[in-house]
Motif scaffolding. Structure first.
Motif, PDB file in Angstrom:
ATOM      1  N   ALA A  84      -6.601  49.095  65.140  1.00  0.00           N
ATOM      2  CA  ALA A  84      -8.048  48.668  64.927  1.00  0.00           C
ATOM      3  C   ALA A  84      -8.533  48.431  63.648  1.00  0.00           C
ATOM      4  CB  ALA A  84      -9.194  49.268  66.036  1.00  0.00           C
ATOM      5  N   ALA A  85      -8.142  49.748  62.766  1.00  0.00           N
ATOM      6  CA  ALA A  85      -8.237  49.828  61.245  1.00  0.00           C
ATOM      7  C   ALA A  85      -7.788  48.562  60.654  1.00  0.00           C
ATOM      8  CB  ALA A  85      -7.858  50.872  60.741  1.00  0.00           C
ATOM      9  N   ALA A  90      -8.593  43.374  57.668  1.00  0.00           N
ATOM     10  CA  ALA A  90      -8.574  41.956  57.419  1.00  0.00           C
ATOM     11  C   ALA A  90      -9.794  41.410  57.461  1.00  0.00           C
ATOM     12  CB  ALA A  90      -7.364  41.491  58.481  1.00  0.00           C
ATOM     13  N   ARG A  91     -10.799  41.767  58.591  1.00  0.00           N
ATOM     14  CA  ARG A  91     -12.136  41.291  58.574  1.00  0.00           C
ATOM     15  C   ARG A  91     -12.709  41.487  57.243  1.00  0.00           C
ATOM     16  NH1 ARG A  91     -17.234  42.334  59.038  1.00  0.00           N
ATOM     17  NH2 ARG A  91     -17.012  44.611  58.662  1.00  0.00           N
ATOM     18  N   ILE A  92     -12.808  42.469  56.704  1.00  0.00           N
ATOM     19  CA  ILE A  92     -13.293  42.951  55.352  1.00  0.00           C
ATOM     20  C   ILE A  92     -12.920  42.161  54.428  1.00  0.00           C
ATOM     21  CG2 ILE A  92     -13.725  44.746  53.725  1.00  0.00           C
ATOM     22  CD1 ILE A  92     -14.089  46.718  56.250  1.00  0.00           C
ATOM     23  N   ALA A  93     -11.685  41.662  54.140  1.00  0.00           N
ATOM     24  CA  ALA A  93     -11.081  40.943  53.217  1.00  0.00           C
ATOM     25  C   ALA A  93     -11.453  39.729  53.300  1.00  0.00           C
ATOM     26  CB  ALA A  93      -9.380  41.371  53.195  1.00  0.00           C
ATOM     27  N   ARG A  95     -14.180  38.636  54.882  1.00  0.00           N
ATOM     28  CA  ARG A  95     -15.621  38.323  54.490  1.00  0.00           C
ATOM     29  C   ARG A  95     -15.667  38.443  53.053  1.00  0.00           C
ATOM     30  NH1 ARG A  95     -20.156  38.876  57.391  1.00  0.00           N
ATOM     31  NH2 ARG A  95     -22.004  39.497  56.192  1.00  0.00           N
ATOM     32  N   ALA A  96     -14.899  39.354  52.171  1.00  0.00           N
ATOM     33  CA  ALA A  96     -15.011  39.173  50.829  1.00  0.00           C
ATOM     34  C   ALA A  96     -14.498  38.066  50.338  1.00  0.00           C
ATOM     35  CB  ALA A  96     -14.435  40.494  50.239  1.00  0.00           C
ATOM     36  N   ALA A  97     -13.443  37.353  50.783  1.00  0.00           N
ATOM     37  CA  ALA A  97     -12.864  36.063  50.085  1.00  0.00           C
ATOM     38  C   ALA A  97     -13.698  35.064  50.510  1.00  0.00           C
ATOM     39  CB  ALA A  97     -11.453  36.078  50.679  1.00  0.00           C
ATOM     40  N   ARG A  98     -14.223  34.781  51.750  1.00  0.00           N
ATOM     41  CA  ARG A  98     -14.847  33.568  52.408  1.00  0.00           C
ATOM     42  C   ARG A  98     -16.270  33.667  52.868  1.00  0.00           C
ATOM     43  NH1 ARG A  98     -10.068  30.501  55.592  1.00  0.00           N
ATOM     44  NH2 ARG A  98      -8.395  30.586  53.867  1.00  0.00           N
ATOM     45  N   GLY A  99     -16.659  34.821  52.741  1.00  0.00           N
ATOM     46  CA  GLY A  99     -17.990  34.994  53.292  1.00  0.00           C
ATOM     47  C   GLY A  99     -18.054  35.480  54.844  1.00  0.00           C
ATOM     48  N   GLY A 100     -19.499  35.390  55.468  1.00  0.00           N
ATOM     49  CA  GLY A 100     -19.349  35.768  56.845  1.00  0.00           C
ATOM     50  C   GLY A 100     -20.063  34.695  57.507  1.00  0.00           C
ATOM     51  N   PHE A 101     -21.162  35.014  58.151  1.00  0.00           N
ATOM     52  CA  PHE A 101     -21.649  33.591  59.028  1.00  0.00           C
ATOM     53  C   PHE A 101     -23.288  34.059  58.939  1.00  0.00           C
ATOM     54  CE2 PHE A 101     -17.635  33.763  60.840  1.00  0.00           C
ATOM     55  CZ  PHE A 101     -17.304  32.418  61.029  1.00  0.00           C
ATOM     56  N   ASP A 102     -23.481  34.804  57.985  1.00  0.00           N
ATOM     57  CA  ASP A 102     -25.218  35.129  57.802  1.00  0.00           C
ATOM     58  C   ASP A 102     -25.807  33.951  57.306  1.00  0.00           C
ATOM     59  OD1 ASP A 102     -24.390  37.652  58.255  1.00  0.00           O
ATOM     60  OD2 ASP A 102     -23.965  38.067  56.195  1.00  0.00           O
ATOM     61  N   GLY A 103     -25.226  33.148  56.510  1.00  0.00           N
ATOM     62  CA  GLY A 103     -26.046  31.900  55.949  1.00  0.00           C
ATOM     63  C   GLY A 103     -26.193  30.767  56.982  1.00  0.00           C
ATOM     64  N   ARG A 104     -25.608  30.864  58.456  1.00  0.00           N
ATOM     65  CA  ARG A 104     -25.642  29.901  59.252  1.00  0.00           C
ATOM     66  C   ARG A 104     -25.143  28.583  58.771  1.00  0.00           C
ATOM     67  NH1 ARG A 104     -31.493  31.173  61.761  1.00  0.00           N
ATOM     68  NH2 ARG A 104     -31.240  33.403  62.026  1.00  0.00           N
TER      69      ARG A 104
END
Length: 134
Positions: A84-85, A90-93, A95-104
């Protein structure tokens, strides 16, 4: 004597369901899958559960379906020997490179002149990204 009806299910189910179904008077026909088949069945189950989550109509239904998605993800990671780690890193990387979905952010389309190398991605995936005006 009543006739017995049999229905094909053909999908991965949770471990305790055969006992629950048998307690309800059903006869079950289950087997343990070899690892490779199990991994494929989990991938199919993930799609099934994701569709159910997308179709949920209430918050309570969404919570239940997301719990199913999470359970399948945990099983899928374990079946492939993934920690899981490793997924979280990978999720954090990503998000750092491409962003999340916060901006909709919703993308309606992309356009570029012919010959632009970035178009190769879309041209190779016409089933997912149909060209407008064709």
């Amino acid at each position: 004597m009543p006739r017995t009806l049999r229905f094909r299910v053909g999908k991965l189910i949770r471990d305790r369901l055969p006992a629950i179904m048998q307690a309800d008077g059903l006869t079950t026909f289950e087997r343990a899958l070899p690892l490779r088949d199990f991994q494929a069945a989990l991938a199919a189950k993930l799609v099934e559960e994701a569709r159910e989550a997308a179709a949920s109509g209430t918050r309570a239904e969404l919570v239940e379906e997301l719990a199913d998605v999470a359970e399948v993800i945990l099983a899928l990671t374990a079946a492939h020997g993934i920690d899981a780690a490793e997924i979280e890193a990978a999720r954090i990387a990503k998000r750092a490179a491409r962003g999340g979905f916060d901006g909709r952010v919703w993308n309606d389309a992309v356009a570029a002149p012919e010959g632009c190398p970035a178009l190769d991605y879309y041209l190779a995936r016409r089933h997912a990204y149909p060209q407008e005006g064709e």
